[in-house]
Design a protein around this motif. Structure first.
Motif, PDB file in Angstrom:
ATOM      1  N   LYS A 254       0.894  -1.180   0.165  1.00 20.26           N
ATOM      2  CA  LYS A 254      -0.097   0.110   0.069  1.00 20.26           C
ATOM      3  C   LYS A 254       0.861   1.106  -0.093  1.00 20.26           C
ATOM      4  O   LYS A 254       2.109   1.041   0.240  1.00 20.26           O
ATOM      5  CB  LYS A 254      -0.855  -0.055   1.314  1.00 20.26           C
ATOM      6  CG  LYS A 254      -1.497  -1.169   1.525  1.00 20.26           C
ATOM      7  CD  LYS A 254      -2.890  -1.463   0.900  1.00 20.26           C
ATOM      8  CE  LYS A 254      -4.092  -0.493   1.238  1.00 20.26           C
ATOM      9  NZ  LYS A 254      -5.216  -0.781   0.700  1.00 20.26           N
ATOM     10  N   ALA A 306       0.689  -1.108  -9.606  1.00 16.45           N
ATOM     11  CA  ALA A 306      -0.701  -0.954  -9.790  1.00 16.45           C
ATOM     12  C   ALA A 306      -1.102   0.106  -8.776  1.00 16.45           C
ATOM     13  O   ALA A 306      -2.020  -0.086  -8.220  1.00 16.45           O
ATOM     14  CB  ALA A 306      -1.535  -2.303  -9.169  1.00 16.45           C
ATOM     15  N   LEU A 308       0.350   4.379  -8.940  1.00 12.50           N
ATOM     16  CA  LEU A 308       0.410   5.552  -9.533  1.00 12.50           C
ATOM     17  C   LEU A 308       1.583   5.839 -10.589  1.00 12.50           C
ATOM     18  O   LEU A 308       2.081   4.753 -10.818  1.00 12.50           O
ATOM     19  CB  LEU A 308       0.398   6.716  -8.390  1.00 12.50           C
ATOM     20  CG  LEU A 308      -0.783   6.732  -7.300  1.00 12.50           C
ATOM     21  CD1 LEU A 308      -0.078   7.773  -6.246  1.00 12.50           C
ATOM     22  CD2 LEU A 308      -1.969   7.214  -7.920  1.00 12.50           C
ATOM     23  N   GLN A 311       6.453   5.151 -11.037  1.00  8.69           N
ATOM     24  CA  GLN A 311       7.002   4.499  -9.797  1.00  8.69           C
ATOM     25  C   GLN A 311       8.253   3.921 -10.205  1.00  8.69           C
ATOM     26  O   GLN A 311       9.432   3.585  -9.433  1.00  8.69           O
ATOM     27  CB  GLN A 311       6.096   3.445  -9.411  1.00  8.69           C
ATOM     28  CG  GLN A 311       4.688   4.102  -9.021  1.00  8.69           C
ATOM     29  CD  GLN A 311       4.855   5.325  -7.753  1.00  8.69           C
ATOM     30  OE1 GLN A 311       5.504   4.541  -6.741  1.00  8.69           O
ATOM     31  NE2 GLN A 311       4.705   6.207  -7.911  1.00  8.69           N
ATOM     32  N   ALA A 329      -1.316   0.113 -13.348  1.00 10.75           N
ATOM     33  CA  ALA A 329      -1.724   1.425 -13.129  1.00 10.75           C
ATOM     34  C   ALA A 329      -1.398   2.123 -14.240  1.00 10.75           C
ATOM     35  O   ALA A 329      -0.835   1.611 -15.407  1.00 10.75           O
ATOM     36  CB  ALA A 329      -0.555   2.195 -12.039  1.00 10.75           C
TER      37      ALA A 329
HETATM   38  P1  NAD Z   1      -7.080   2.346  -5.606  1.00 12.89           P
HETATM   39  O1  NAD Z   1      -7.220   3.733  -4.763  1.00 12.89           O
HETATM   40  O2  NAD Z   1      -8.162   1.522  -5.274  1.00 12.89           O
HETATM   41  O3  NAD Z   1      -5.603   1.683  -5.094  1.00 12.89           O
HETATM   42  C1  NAD Z   1      -4.470   2.306  -5.117  1.00 12.89           C
HETATM   43  C2  NAD Z   1      -3.438   1.342  -4.095  1.00 12.89           C
HETATM   44  O4  NAD Z   1      -2.145   2.058  -4.380  1.00 12.89           O
HETATM   45  C3  NAD Z   1      -3.863   1.425  -2.815  1.00 12.89           C
HETATM   46  O5  NAD Z   1      -3.570   0.097  -1.942  1.00 12.89           O
HETATM   47  C4  NAD Z   1      -2.751   2.450  -2.321  1.00 12.89           C
HETATM   48  O6  NAD Z   1      -2.370   2.250  -0.832  1.00 12.89           O
HETATM   49  C5  NAD Z   1      -1.578   2.143  -2.998  1.00 12.89           C
HETATM   50  N1  NAD Z   1      -0.580   3.265  -3.143  1.00 12.89           N
HETATM   51  C6  NAD Z   1      -0.937   4.629  -3.376  1.00 12.89           C
HETATM   52  N2  NAD Z   1       0.343   5.063  -3.379  1.00 12.89           N
HETATM   53  C7  NAD Z   1       1.203   4.385  -3.492  1.00 12.89           C
HETATM   54  C8  NAD Z   1       2.691   4.364  -3.415  1.00 12.89           C
HETATM   55  N3  NAD Z   1       3.548   5.398  -3.601  1.00 12.89           N
HETATM   56  N4  NAD Z   1       3.346   2.866  -3.536  1.00 12.89           N
HETATM   57  C9  NAD Z   1       2.602   1.772  -3.425  1.00 12.89           C
HETATM   58  N5  NAD Z   1       1.255   1.751  -3.336  1.00 12.89           N
HETATM   59  C10 NAD Z   1       0.654   2.975  -3.181  1.00 12.89           C
HETATM   60  O7  NAD Z   1      -6.694   2.766  -7.004  1.00 12.89           O
HETATM   61  P2  NAD Z   1      -7.086   1.669  -8.423  1.00 12.89           P
HETATM   62  O8  NAD Z   1      -8.251   1.889  -8.522  1.00 12.89           O
HETATM   63  O9  NAD Z   1      -6.607   0.218  -7.858  1.00 12.89           O
HETATM   64  O10 NAD Z   1      -6.146   2.510  -9.436  1.00 12.89           O
HETATM   65  C11 NAD Z   1      -4.666   2.105  -9.290  1.00 12.89           C
HETATM   66  C12 NAD Z   1      -4.028   2.360 -10.712  1.00 12.89           C
HETATM   67  O11 NAD Z   1      -4.963   1.686 -11.621  1.00 12.89           O
HETATM   68  C13 NAD Z   1      -4.117   3.702 -11.007  1.00 12.89           C
HETATM   69  O12 NAD Z   1      -3.161   4.262 -11.757  1.00 12.89           O
HETATM   70  C14 NAD Z   1      -5.605   3.863 -12.057  1.00 12.89           C
HETATM   71  O13 NAD Z   1      -5.650   4.922 -12.770  1.00 12.89           O
HETATM   72  C15 NAD Z   1      -5.492   2.692 -12.651  1.00 12.89           C
HETATM   73  N6  NAD Z   1      -6.540   2.085 -13.396  1.00 12.89           N
HETATM   74  C16 NAD Z   1      -7.654   1.648 -12.451  1.00 12.89           C
HETATM   75  C17 NAD Z   1      -8.723   1.154 -12.915  1.00 12.89           C
HETATM   76  C18 NAD Z   1      -9.929   0.834 -12.296  1.00 12.89           C
HETATM   77  O14 NAD Z   1     -10.832   0.480 -12.853  1.00 12.89           O
HETATM   78  N7  NAD Z   1      -9.984   1.177 -11.042  1.00 12.89           N
HETATM   79  C19 NAD Z   1      -8.654   0.870 -14.386  1.00 12.89           C
HETATM   80  C20 NAD Z   1      -7.537   1.153 -15.018  1.00 12.89           C
HETATM   81  C21 NAD Z   1      -6.621   1.544 -14.681  1.00 12.89           C
END
Ligand code: NAD
Length: 429
Positions: A254, A306, A308, A311, A329
């Motif tokens: 996380k 997965a 931001l 990274q 991500a």
């Molecule tokens: P989310 O908020 O559910 O999860 C993000 C996760 O990343 C959390 O566990 C958070 O604690 C962790 N995190 C944040 N900063 C971090 C860091 N510096 N190092 C390690 N972990 C870190 O978000 P999500 O919906 O899972 O989205 C994640 C990525 O996937 C984003 O880039 C988003 O644009 C991309 N994405 C999401 C979807 C979707 O359907 N939700 C679809 C396509 C792409």
């Protein structure tokens, strides 16, 4: 590089990598490979519409706070705009614009009739109560009322948002127009027309992309060592599905840090542990705590960022030990790092392919809603898998035919399709 007159420049800083400049760089590369007309490239380099709104909200303690929200509509040549809504403190207009552009190429690559958009509010959702988040979401939706709609622009969840925020958006939109409009958002709860399979869809798409990439290298998924940064909507689902497919998920994290077990983590048990420990992973029995920096450098076969953007950068790319990097991500690998991985022969599965499962099931949700006919989860997963596998193999063929890396191959397919549609439609007026 062409840049957009609609977007303000950010203060230059050597350490800062601007996601919009990076997105334009990949577009330029695709433009050169496809020998696109400079005018077409200029149109595609700039979002069509940028909306920035001021969001005054009354906090629970009676104070008024003014937040800033954005919605960027990059291109609707192929159909209505489509894209997530991000709640995160680092949200900027240029970041949202980059993500909107990626959505355009992603939809085109997958062959779904949408354009690209993205929205976001610069806030840390952990600092607000549920009631405050509801007021913020409803005000944001009201401000965008003329800019969204089921045939105009359809928001979905992203970082910091989920089905709950989509339900508030759908309700606010419906109240404003005077009748229920479930199709204005996707990723909404099943009770109001959400699709089965949507919650796991992006992670499922990541698992499919990894499985296909391993097959390309003649390797089975069983026993493959996987490391995942981010354990949210996407990372959590990818971890579970890869674990179920027989892969060993060695580490997950996380924002606050991660955990590692050389023998593989029991992901279903970890999900239960995280739910019982305020979503904290550290302390999970049989694991050791690691930092996110250490996680990215772990020995493994597949690394899945997965969380931001940016990274894996020039600073840490040499520590990456995986032979496959799957961009779950959006934009997790910087431009420099991408070039370095390519030189080393690491296979990078680009975001516009690897994380497309979410928008595919959003599309299937929209189709089910428009036809008033809802499918079982097995059908949703099957239709999604078909589109993902098809797109994956079109990218493989393009990479082979043009002797270009995977990312450029995916971009040429996505950008090429939009450019062709632009030419066919002609320039208005
Ligand atoms: P989310 O908020 O559910 O999860 C993000 C996760 O990343 C959390 O566990 C958070 O604690 C962790 N995190 C944040 N900063 C971090 C860091 N510096 N190092 C390690 N972990 C870190 O978000 P999500 O919906 O899972 O989205 C994640 C990525 O996937 C984003 O880039 C988003 O644009 C991309 N994405 C999401 C979807 C979707 O359907 N939700 C679809 C396509 C792409």
């Amino acid at each position: 590089m062409v840049s957009s007159p609609l977007l303000p420049l950010e203060a230059p800083s050597p350490a800062h990598i601007c996601p919009f400049d990076q997105a334009c760089s990949y577009l330029d590369d695709a433009g050169k490979e496809l020998q696109l007309d400079a005018g077409i490239l200029a149109i595609l380099s700039s979002p069509r519409k940028v909306v920035t709104v001021s969001l005054p909200v009354k906090l629970d303690n009676g104070e008024i706070q003014v937040l800033t929200g954005h919605r960027v509509q990059h291109c609707d040549v192929l159909g209505p705009y489509k894209g997530g809504t991000r709640y995160h403190p680092a949200v900027t207009l240029r970041e949202v614009s980059a993500l909107a552009m990626l959505m355009t190429w992603k939809c085109a690559l997958l062959g779904i009739p949408y354009g690209g958009a993205k929205g976001g509010i610069a806030l840390d959702p952990n600092l607000y109560s549920v009631e405050e988040l509801e007021r913020i979401t409803r005000r944001y939706t009201s401000e965008l009322i003329k800019d969204i709609g089921p045939s105009v622009d359809i928001p979905a969840p992203d970082v910091g948002t989920s089905a709950r925020e989509m339900a508030w958006m759908m309700d606010t939109y419906s109240m404003n127009v005077g009748h229920a409009v479930p199709g204005v958002v996707t990723g909404k709860p099943i009770s109001i027309g959400g699709s089965l399979g949507r919650e796991m869809a992006t992670g499922r798409g990541v698992m499919i992309a990894v499985r296909e990439a391993l097959a390309l290298q003649g390797k089975p998924i069983a026993g493959t060592r996987v490391v995942i940064q981010g354990f949210g909507n996407v990372g959590g689902a990818a971890a579970l599905l890869l674990h179920q497919a027989g892969a060993k998920v060695l580490a997950v994290s996380k924002g606050s840090g991660g955990i590692y077990n050389e023998q593989g983590l029991d992901i279903p048990a970890l999900k239960v542990y995280a739910a019982e420990h305020h979503r904290n992973l550290v302390g999970f029995p049989g694991s050791q705590a690691i930092t996110n920096t250490e996680l990215l450098a772990l020995p493994c076969d597949v690394l899945i960022p997965a969380a931001l953007e940016n990274q894996i950068t020039a600073e840490n790319v040499n520590q990456v030990q995986a032979s496959i990097v799957a961009e779950a991500a959006n934009g997790p690998v910087s431009l420099d790092a991408d070039r370095a991985l390519e030189k080393r022969g690491v296979l990078v599965l680009p975001d516009i392919l690897a994380n497309a499962g979410g928008v595919v099931v959003s599309y299937l949700e929209w189709v089910q809603g428009l036809s008033y006919l809802f499918w079982d989860e097995e059908r949703v997963n099957r239709e999604m898998e078909g589109l993902m596998v098809n797109a994956f193999h079109r990218v493989v063929q393009q990479a082979k035919a043009r002797q270009i890396p995977f990312r450029l191959a995916a971009y040429t397919l996505g950008v090429g399709r939009v450019a062709q549609a632009l030419v066919d439609r002609g320039l208005y007026p």
